[in-house]
Design a protein around this motif. Structure first.
Motif, mmCIF file in Angstrom:
data_model
loop_
_atom_site.group_PDB
_atom_site.id
_atom_site.type_symbol
_atom_site.label_atom_id
_atom_site.label_comp_id
_atom_site.label_asym_id
_atom_site.label_seq_id
_atom_site.Cartn_x
_atom_site.Cartn_y
_atom_site.Cartn_z
ATOM 1 N N LEU A 1 39.244 15.729 20.111
ATOM 2 C CA LEU A 1 38.826 16.636 21.176
ATOM 3 C C LEU A 1 39.908 17.671 21.479
ATOM 4 O O LEU A 1 39.602 18.821 21.815
ATOM 5 C CB LEU A 1 38.475 15.837 22.436
ATOM 6 N N GLU A 2 41.175 17.283 21.308
ATOM 7 C CA GLU A 2 42.254 18.252 21.502
ATOM 8 C C GLU A 2 42.198 19.336 20.416
ATOM 9 O O GLU A 2 42.504 20.503 20.691
ATOM 10 C CB GLU A 2 43.608 17.547 21.477
ATOM 11 N N LEU A 3 41.795 18.972 19.207
ATOM 12 C CA LEU A 3 41.627 19.982 18.154
ATOM 13 C C LEU A 3 40.571 21.006 18.561
ATOM 14 O O LEU A 3 40.730 22.212 18.334
ATOM 15 C CB LEU A 3 41.223 19.325 16.836
ATOM 16 N N VAL A 4 39.493 20.526 19.169
ATOM 17 C CA VAL A 4 38.434 21.437 19.613
ATOM 18 C C VAL A 4 38.949 22.335 20.737
ATOM 19 O O VAL A 4 38.680 23.548 20.765
ATOM 20 C CB VAL A 4 37.188 20.637 20.062
ATOM 21 N N ARG A 5 39.703 21.762 21.661
ATOM 22 C CA ARG A 5 40.283 22.584 22.732
ATOM 23 C C ARG A 5 41.192 23.671 22.159
ATOM 24 O O ARG A 5 41.146 24.827 22.599
ATOM 25 C CB ARG A 5 41.082 21.703 23.696
ATOM 26 N N GLN A 6 41.996 23.294 21.192
ATOM 27 C CA GLN A 6 42.891 24.276 20.581
ATOM 28 C C GLN A 6 42.104 25.347 19.836
ATOM 29 O O GLN A 6 42.480 26.529 19.853
ATOM 30 C CB GLN A 6 43.865 23.571 19.630
ATOM 31 N N ALA A 7 41.023 24.960 19.188
ATOM 32 C CA ALA A 7 40.178 25.943 18.510
ATOM 33 C C ALA A 7 39.567 26.911 19.510
ATOM 34 O O ALA A 7 39.496 28.127 19.267
ATOM 35 C CB ALA A 7 39.084 25.228 17.710
ATOM 36 N N LYS A 8 39.138 26.393 20.656
ATOM 37 C CA LYS A 8 38.524 27.257 21.672
ATOM 38 C C LYS A 8 39.533 28.237 22.270
ATOM 39 O O LYS A 8 39.157 29.325 22.698
ATOM 40 C CB LYS A 8 37.895 26.400 22.775
ATOM 41 N N GLN A 9 40.800 27.856 22.288
ATOM 42 C CA GLN A 9 41.824 28.781 22.789
ATOM 43 C C GLN A 9 42.059 29.939 21.827
ATOM 44 O O GLN A 9 42.555 30.992 22.231
ATOM 45 C CB GLN A 9 43.139 28.025 23.015
ATOM 46 N N ARG A 10 41.699 29.741 20.563
ATOM 47 C CA ARG A 10 42.008 30.725 19.533
ATOM 48 C C ARG A 10 40.791 31.469 19.002
ATOM 49 O O ARG A 10 40.941 32.445 18.259
ATOM 50 C CB ARG A 10 42.712 30.029 18.349
ATOM 51 N N ALA A 11 39.597 30.996 19.327
ATOM 52 C CA ALA A 11 38.375 31.578 18.760
ATOM 53 C C ALA A 11 37.272 31.613 19.812
ATOM 54 O O ALA A 11 37.220 30.773 20.711
ATOM 55 C CB ALA A 11 37.919 30.769 17.545
ATOM 56 N N GLU A 12 36.370 32.586 19.646
ATOM 57 C CA GLU A 12 35.254 32.742 20.598
ATOM 58 C C GLU A 12 34.024 31.939 20.200
ATOM 59 O O GLU A 12 33.121 31.732 21.013
ATOM 60 C CB GLU A 12 34.855 34.215 20.712
ATOM 61 N N PHE A 13 33.971 31.501 18.956
ATOM 62 C CA PHE A 13 32.826 30.714 18.471
ATOM 63 C C PHE A 13 33.374 29.565 17.646
ATOM 64 O O PHE A 13 34.011 29.775 16.616
ATOM 65 C CB PHE A 13 31.900 31.585 17.609
ATOM 66 N N VAL A 14 33.157 28.331 18.124
ATOM 67 C CA VAL A 14 33.772 27.160 17.504
ATOM 68 C C VAL A 14 32.709 26.278 16.853
ATOM 69 O O VAL A 14 31.751 25.843 17.503
ATOM 70 C CB VAL A 14 34.579 26.352 18.540
ATOM 71 N N VAL A 15 32.904 26.028 15.567
ATOM 72 C CA VAL A 15 32.055 25.137 14.785
ATOM 73 C C VAL A 15 32.799 23.825 14.566
ATOM 74 O O VAL A 15 33.971 23.824 14.198
ATOM 75 C CB VAL A 15 31.713 25.758 13.412
ATOM 76 N N VAL A 16 32.124 22.705 14.795
ATOM 77 C CA VAL A 16 32.659 21.385 14.484
ATOM 78 C C VAL A 16 31.722 20.734 13.477
ATOM 79 O O VAL A 16 30.505 20.781 13.640
ATOM 80 C CB VAL A 16 32.766 20.500 15.741
ATOM 81 N N SER A 17 32.285 20.159 12.426
ATOM 82 C CA SER A 17 31.456 19.428 11.467
ATOM 83 C C SER A 17 31.733 17.939 11.581
ATOM 84 O O SER A 17 32.857 17.523 11.889
ATOM 85 C CB SER A 17 31.706 19.902 10.035
ATOM 86 N N ILE A 18 30.699 17.144 11.345
ATOM 87 C CA ILE A 18 30.837 15.697 11.227
ATOM 88 C C ILE A 18 30.211 15.294 9.904
ATOM 89 O O ILE A 18 29.007 15.489 9.679
ATOM 90 C CB ILE A 18 30.159 14.946 12.389
#
Length: 290
Positions: free
Chosen positions: A38-55
């Motif tokens: 979840l911290e990776l997602v938070r960091q992605a959101k700080q750097r990008a306006e559109f965040v994709v997560v894959s599982i």
């Protein structure tokens, strides 16, 4: 948060975001998300306006007799956590989407030398699978930024080399390891530990910190012999406490080659079996010039 399974739907959503001049961030995972993911997602959101997560639980990075069939899955909890964090798109590809050919006939992407060390030596198939699946995901998502944890430092280093060698126009961001209060690095495989093993597991991080302190007290690596001695002592301590250490080694951060006198930007890498769980950890260390 939208959820998609097809590459065409993924690309349509990313294309629409690009038309709005949004930066695309990407976090690849195998699910069973914990606070580290979840911290990776938070960091992605700080750097990008559109965040994709894959599982996607990638079968090609599991060797014989590893835990592919029992790898923990928590799809509903994962989706809920990602939606609460504000991820924009969850990509849930099927096996045939990721690997349209038979696995033994699939084109492979591999980073030599770095991929043959440490975990690559103990798990020969592992990094073939990692770099192949990440390369395919990069081609599908086409992100501007991709975010990975530093807990698997060798993996992060290999992916950075792959991105450089294959000229992907992607910024790879490494995020510091998230740890429990006792120092244990968070991992999906921590769920395999018994209560007694959970109490013992933080010793791995403690030993890495002790090694770092010893190096920093010296201010530099006095000799290769001294370095091998502290590595051997660390393995012996783990063995005495019920671990089966696979490696503990001090390397250069840049290429993961064994450290030597004069090197200053270092990382201590470790992997050890504890019960049913294979634990990995690392610690970056910077020394003064010798």
């Amino acid at each position: 948060m939208n959820k998609v399974e097809r590459v065409s739907s993924l690309r349509a959503a990313v294309s629409a975001a690009r038309k709005e001049r949004k930066t695309i961030g990407f976090v690849p995972t195998m699910g069973n998300l914990h606070e580290g993911h979840l911290e990776l997602v938070r960091q992605a959101k700080q750097r990008a306006e559109f965040v994709v997560v894959s599982i996607f639980v990638n079968p090609t990075q599991f060797g014989a007799n590893e835990d592919l069939d029992n790898y923990p899955a928590t799809p509903e909890e994962d989706a809920r956590s990602l939606a609460e964090l504000g991820a924009d798109l969850l990509f849930l590809p099927e096996l045939t989407t990721m690997y349209p050919s038979a696995l033994e006939e699939q084109t492979v992407v591999y980073v030599p030398k770095i991929g043959d060390l440490y975990c690559g030596k103990d798990r020969p198939e592992h990094f073939y699978g990692v770099t192949t699946v990440v390369s395919r995901l990069f081609n599908m998502v086409q992100p501007d930024i991709a975010v990975f944890g530093k807990k698997d430092y060798q993996q992060l280093t290999i992916i950075r080399r792959m991105v450089e060698d294959l000229a992907y126009p992607i910024q790879v961001v490494g995020v510091d390891t998230i740890r429990a209060d006792d120092g244990l690095a968070l991992s999906s495989r921590n769920g395999y530990l018994t209560a007694a093993e959970l109490r013992a597991a933080p010793l791995l991080a403690k030993i890495l910190n002790e090694m770092a302190v010893r190096m920093q007290d010296k201010g530099a690596i006095p000799s290769k012999k001294w370095l091998r001695e502290i590595e051997s002592e660390a393995k012996a301590e783990l063995l005495s406490k019920g671990f089966s250490p696979q490696y503990i080694t001090v390397c250069r951060q840049s290429d993961l080659q064994p450290a030597k006198r004069g090197d200053t930007k270092l990382v201590v890498l470790a992997a050890a079996q504890l019960g049913k769980a294979r634990l990995i950890d690392n610690l970056e260390v910077e020394l003064t010039e010798s």
